[in-house]
Design a protein around this motif. Structure first.
Motif, mmCIF file in Angstrom:
data_model
loop_
_atom_site.group_PDB
_atom_site.id
_atom_site.type_symbol
_atom_site.label_atom_id
_atom_site.label_comp_id
_atom_site.label_asym_id
_atom_site.label_seq_id
_atom_site.Cartn_x
_atom_site.Cartn_y
_atom_site.Cartn_z
ATOM 1 N N ASP A 78 0.804 -1.222 0.000
ATOM 2 C CA ASP A 78 0.000 0.000 0.000
ATOM 3 C C ASP A 78 0.842 1.280 0.000
ATOM 4 O OD1 ASP A 78 -1.979 -1.851 0.318
ATOM 5 O OD2 ASP A 78 -2.885 -0.914 2.074
ATOM 6 N N ASP A 79 0.417 2.234 -0.754
ATOM 7 C CA ASP A 79 0.804 3.659 -0.701
ATOM 8 C C ASP A 79 1.662 4.169 -1.869
ATOM 9 O OD1 ASP A 79 -0.741 3.845 1.555
ATOM 10 O OD2 ASP A 79 0.932 3.766 2.947
ATOM 11 N N HIS A 94 -5.254 3.502 -4.891
ATOM 12 C CA HIS A 94 -5.446 3.621 -3.440
ATOM 13 C C HIS A 94 -6.057 5.009 -3.192
ATOM 14 C CE1 HIS A 94 -4.700 2.517 0.647
ATOM 15 N NE2 HIS A 94 -3.570 3.155 0.846
ATOM 16 N N HIS A 147 -5.178 9.767 0.708
ATOM 17 C CA HIS A 147 -5.059 8.960 1.933
ATOM 18 C C HIS A 147 -6.029 9.401 3.025
ATOM 19 C CE1 HIS A 147 -2.133 5.993 4.033
ATOM 20 N NE2 HIS A 147 -2.858 5.377 3.113
ATOM 21 N N SER A 162 -6.566 3.362 4.342
ATOM 22 C CA SER A 162 -6.635 2.853 5.716
ATOM 23 C C SER A 162 -7.450 1.550 5.802
ATOM 24 C CB SER A 162 -7.140 3.926 6.676
ATOM 25 O OG SER A 162 -6.989 3.476 7.988
#
Ligand SMILES: [Zn+2]
Length: 338
Positions: free
Chosen positions: A93-94, A228, A232, A269
């Protein structure tokens, strides 16, 4: 106690007749791992050691697990193709540069078919993720205590030791992630000022995002890249319009820059409190066939087919024993795959 349990389960998994029988009983289960950052030079962040990842993948192959990408698993689930063996899947992720340089090559070496879920604003260099900004600020600050009042509530966070900094930062993230956008921005500014650390205009070295050129290179080597979203921020803190705007922008940018982005989305998340059933229709509308969450647990093809927008993942653990446990029929049984 848990550590002893990990060892016992590992022994049980290594006992082939038992594992054979358990796998027959439980059927084609799937373990999807969620990976964050590699072990880094930056303190106050416990990352994954690439050597441990290598060790886990080697071991999993020896035990007879197969690796599949999240898109392959979804397609097989939809088409009723049954996995012959327990299947492992790896998602990251990210979209940090060090994920690409330190972790992805290890996964590709083992043909583990990883998917990297990138934050599009981050890769576009528009902004870095707010929760990582907090890591930076709290790491750098020299003040021993952060105090503020918000919505008539007084908050005090102890920042006197590296350990206290980690605890305080996690609590702060938990509080801030559900604030509406305007409130969130004001509090972020206030905290930045109180911590007496200047946020650099250029993203500092340990927090640099992967570059599109490098993502394209890795895509050719077998890395799948997916959305994603952009910022965020968790979806439950945004309006449906704001969520949709992020989804459309992320999808457009990925389609412009890459050959074949993943059809499975990854919630920012991603705990059950961070998004809701209102978000699946938006994803569906944009052509996403499913979405991965951060709800821990194993899954199987029926589960994925019946509930494609809530696919569970295990956070990649810090030891080989725990990795084997998460991948095991024991944990699959505990996940009540009925
Ligand atoms: Zn994330």
């Amino acid at each position: 106690m848990e550590l002893t349990m990990d060892k016992i389960i590992k022994k049980a998994v290594e006992f082939k007749p038992l594992t054979f029988m358990a796998n027959q009983l439980i059927g084609h289960y799937v373990t999807i791992f969620m990976i964050h950052r590699p072990l880094s030079k930056e303190n106050n962040y416990q990352g994954l050691n690439p050597q441990l990842l290598d060790e886990c993948l080697t071991y999993a192959k020896q035990l007879g697990f197969v690796f599949a990408s999240i898109d392959e698993i979804w397609n097989d689930a939809l088409n009723g193709v049954k996995a012959q063996r327990p299947t492992l899947c790896f998602t990251i992720d990210d979209g940090f540069e060090d994920q690409l340089t330190d972790l992805v090559p290890v996964l590709l070496k083992h043909n583990a078919k990883p998917t990297l879920y990138v934050l599009v604003d981050f890769v576009d260099n528009l902004n870095w993720p707010w929760d990582y900004k907090l890591i930076y600020l709290i790491n750098k600050t020299n003040i021993a205590q952060l105090k503020f009042t918000h919505r008539d509530q007084e908050f005090t966070f102890n920042l006197s030791t590296p350990e206290e900094k980690i605890i305080s930062r996690r609590a702060l993230v938990r509080y801030m992630k559900y604030l509406p956008q305007a409130d969130f921005k004001m509090l972020m500014d206030e905290i930045t000022e109180k911590l007496q650390v200047a946020l650099p205009t250029k993203i500092p070295e340990p927090y640099v995002a992967a570059k599109w050129d490098d993502l394209r290179e890795y895509e050719k080597k077998g890395l799948r890249i997916g959305s994603h979203a952009c910022s965020h921020r968790v979806f439950n803190s945004l309006s449906l319009e704001e969520v949709n705007e992020e989804l459309v922008r992320a999808k457009t940018r990925l389609a412009e820059e890459l050959q074949s982005p993943s059809n499975i989305f990854c919630y920012p998340s991603g705990t059950s409190l961070d998004y809701s059933s209102e978000h699946a229709p938006l994803l569906k509308e944009l052509g996403y066939s499913g979405a991965v969450s951060a709800t821990p647990g194993n899954t199987n093809y029926e589960f994925i087919k019946n509930d494609p927008y809530n696919i569970r993942r295990h956070s990649f653990p810090g030891s080989l024993d725990r990795f084997i446990r998460y991948a095991s029929w024991f944990e699959a049984m505990r996940s009540k795959l009925k």
